[in-house]
Design an enzyme around this catalytic site. Structure first.
Site, PDB file in Angstrom:
ATOM      1  N   GLY A 227      20.208  29.568  95.144  1.00 11.68           N
ATOM      2  CA  GLY A 227      19.114  30.006  96.010  1.00 11.68           C
ATOM      3  C   GLY A 227      19.367  31.464  96.359  1.00 11.68           C
ATOM      4  O   GLY A 227      20.456  31.821  96.833  1.00 11.68           O
TER       5      GLY A 227
ATOM      6  N   ARG B 100      25.176  36.249  88.444  1.00 15.19           N
ATOM      7  CA  ARG B 100      23.817  35.831  88.091  1.00 15.19           C
ATOM      8  C   ARG B 100      22.905  37.043  88.174  1.00 15.19           C
ATOM      9  O   ARG B 100      22.933  37.789  89.169  1.00 15.19           O
ATOM     10  CB  ARG B 100      23.324  34.696  89.015  1.00 15.19           C
ATOM     11  CG  ARG B 100      24.262  33.457  88.936  1.00 15.19           C
ATOM     12  CD  ARG B 100      23.627  32.222  89.538  1.00 15.19           C
ATOM     13  NE  ARG B 100      22.461  31.807  88.764  1.00 15.19           N
ATOM     14  CZ  ARG B 100      21.576  30.917  89.188  1.00 15.19           C
ATOM     15  NH1 ARG B 100      21.708  30.359  90.383  1.00 15.19           N
ATOM     16  NH2 ARG B 100      20.544  30.576  88.442  1.00 15.19           N
TER      17      ARG B 100
ATOM     18  N   ASP C 159      13.139  34.681  93.668  1.00 12.65           N
ATOM     19  CA  ASP C 159      14.445  35.271  93.383  1.00 12.65           C
ATOM     20  C   ASP C 159      14.382  36.790  93.313  1.00 12.65           C
ATOM     21  O   ASP C 159      15.374  37.475  93.550  1.00 12.65           O
ATOM     22  CB  ASP C 159      15.020  34.692  92.087  1.00 12.65           C
ATOM     23  CG  ASP C 159      15.464  33.259  92.319  1.00 12.65           C
ATOM     24  OD1 ASP C 159      14.587  32.371  92.310  1.00 12.65           O
ATOM     25  OD2 ASP C 159      16.658  33.035  92.563  1.00 12.65           O
TER      26      ASP C 159
ATOM     27  N   LYS D 154      12.231  30.206  90.062  1.00 19.85           N
ATOM     28  CA  LYS D 154      12.708  29.122  89.207  1.00 19.85           C
ATOM     29  C   LYS D 154      11.722  28.806  88.083  1.00 19.85           C
ATOM     30  O   LYS D 154      10.520  28.771  88.283  1.00 19.85           O
ATOM     31  CB  LYS D 154      12.914  27.880  90.078  1.00 19.85           C
ATOM     32  CG  LYS D 154      13.431  26.635  89.377  1.00 19.85           C
ATOM     33  CD  LYS D 154      14.680  26.858  88.563  1.00 19.85           C
ATOM     34  CE  LYS D 154      15.768  27.541  89.362  1.00 19.85           C
ATOM     35  NZ  LYS D 154      16.845  28.070  88.481  1.00 19.85           N
TER      36      LYS D 154
END
Lengths: 350, 350
Positions: free
Chosen positions: B46, B88, B236, B247
């Site tokens: 998240g 990430r 994101d 997502k």
């Protein structure tokens, strides 16, 4: 060659689709009850395959019968038909196949019991052969609609495993590849039962057709990236107006297709067209056990106490379809006319 | 109260999200390396939670440091930042948090090493508290957009588990419920990592908010049946023009929303807005290991040798959005202006 289901001396032999892709095992059903169970548990699935399985289940009732009169045999056949009719509500091929077996019985009812039994067993085997021939004809018609190269998306499994062989949607892709078209298949994994990941990928790999598995929710991104030139899916029931019931998620794919101006095709035999059903709202949608959503491979993924929905199918309104591909030719809008015209034809174009 | 991540005397304590919903276990990370690993393996996930985790990972580097000079400490902090930055690529909050920690270090660089360490640890804890406050403010702004009753769809988990607490999209839903709105949440299960089925369902059940889990491919059917009155998801990264990376599957939901004329909202803190990124095409999309698709719960579902794609995110163009809900207020089209205006504000409206 994939042997989805076959009539053998010992009963109906099914490739157990619940075990694919990791195990290729077979199940023999020697009674109509066992066939009904194989349909319920999805050892066999896919509208056309279910139709042939139903016919073979009734043929088993005939084969096993100790009836001494045609009337007694008819009662047993009716009973087997009722049993099998209760297995799954959405695919109309099931009811079509049961009806066809009953009609065959009526045709030969004046003959001796042994002759009637033989005729019913023969009819079920004929339906198996006809289904393969219909898929091959569908493939020839549909292949012309496929792009000469590039990505074609499909949802669920409308392949050899969903039919007696060759497949409906995948039959169209197979025929296009046989004609030299360079198609790369994108297979939606198709939750919850994962027919795309487990079955479509397995049978296309066997045929050497390049395939990429994606999760269902990636389809939109793939279309937006320009990777998909056409979409072809099967159908479980097509209403007279062209509305299509098919595996849950098909409607979402159709909406995405329209947004990206990608042609969305449905491939199905004429036995899937239910002219008695005026539109999609009248098609009964099977609700399956929520354990298919809450657990995967025995592992719990949804906490206890949370509500779950699990409709096995959805309805795609006819307006989203570029065409319906059948063994008798291609139907286009307006579907009430084009489907009725094709359904009225009496012979398969081959 | 859900404790997604917390600073403790022993290190950063994470609720292990890979084990939910069946096990509620915690992992203590006492080094930046361990925090980086927790981010990579999605023990914590998240965008806002990843941001706070990154800050705490850098605080751990400070805490553990044996540096004798501010310059030496700075080198260690830079090293930890580089390490964590590699985990990430898509969520911009990660880079934002690392940058903020570096800026804090610059502010206090003339002070003694012990003071700098203390300031960095305090800053990370402040970011944790600010994230919760931002979510609550976002909730107050967004709740006004929610229907007074009925179904609200969400995708993935943009809840307490995706943040320091309360949640972004689920914070909006929580605030609406606190205001007396009778909302029933439809949670997309969100393949491949199943954050909706595992996490959103779990945390909403804890709060007693009625929730139904559906597979991703059911969203279209639910919308067509009139069950969904609004959609709210997290983000994101939001580009300067309002394009939203979120997502995988978010784009599909947005297209479906438009087709059904259902408002589609994005809720995210201002730290998710990347004004340096002109549009969605410039947002790097993480490709994750294909085993997330090919196996579920250890069980293989895709045959060996078949190609698989696994992009973790997709981009939804700004034209599909009804609004972007931030802690500083609601941005509407044209987003280049509205987002710049909100990002320019210096104080959180509370």
């Amino acid at each position: 060659m994939i042997h989805t289901l076959e009539w053998t001396d010992h009963g109906v032999r099914f490739l157990d689709q619940t075990k694919l892709p990791t195990e290729e095992t077979y199940v023999i059903c020697s009674t109509p009850e066992q066939v009904a169970d194989a349909i319920c548990t999805m050892i066999v699935r896919g509208a056309p395959a279910i139709g042939v399985a139903a016919a073979m289940g009734i043929a088993l009732a005939a084969k096993n019968s100790a009836a001494e009169s045609p009337d007694e045999l008819k009662d047993e056949i009716d009973h087997a038909g009722e049993l099998i009719a209760k297995t799954r509500p959405t695919a109309v091929n099931l009811f079509w196949a049961i009806q066809r077996m009953k009609e065959k019985l009526e045709q030969v009812r004046t003959q001796p019991v042994a002759h009637i039994k033989h005729a019913l067993i023969e009819e079920a085997q004929r339906m198996h052969a006809e289904d393969i021939a219909a898929n091959q004809a569908m493939g020839r018609h549909g292949a012309t609609l496929m792009p000469s190269s590039g990505g074609v998306l499909t949802h669920c499994n409308a392949g050899a495993l969903a039919t007696a062989g060759y497949g409906t949607a995948l039959g169209v892709i197979r025929a296009a590849v046989e004609q030299g078209k360079r198609i790369h298949v994108y297979a939606d994994e198709t939750r919850p039962f994962l027919q795309g990941a487990r079955l479509t990928a397995w049978e296309l790999m066997k045929d050497g057709i390049p395939t990429t598995v994606i999760s269902d929710n990636m389809a939109g991104a793939m279309m937006r990236q320009g990777k998909i030139g056409a979409i072809v899916v099967g159908a479980d029931r097509i209403a007279a107006n062209g509305d299509v019931a098919n595996k849950i998620g098909t409607y979402t794919v159709a909406v995405l297709a329209r947004e990206h101006r990608i042609p969305f095709y449905v491939a199905a035999p004429i036995s899937t067209v239910d002219l008695a059903c005026p539109d999609g709202s009248k098609i009964p949608i099977e609700q399956r056990n929520v354990i298919e959503i809450s657990h995967i491979g025995g592992k719990q993924i949804v906490p206890d106490g949370v509500s779950i929905e699990n409709p096995a199918f959805d309805v795609t309104p006819a307006k989203y379809l570029a065409a319906i591909i059948t063994e008798r030719g291609i139907a286009r809008a307006p579907y009430p006319e084009s489907l009725a015209a094709l359904a009225g034809k009496t012979k398969v174009e081959v």
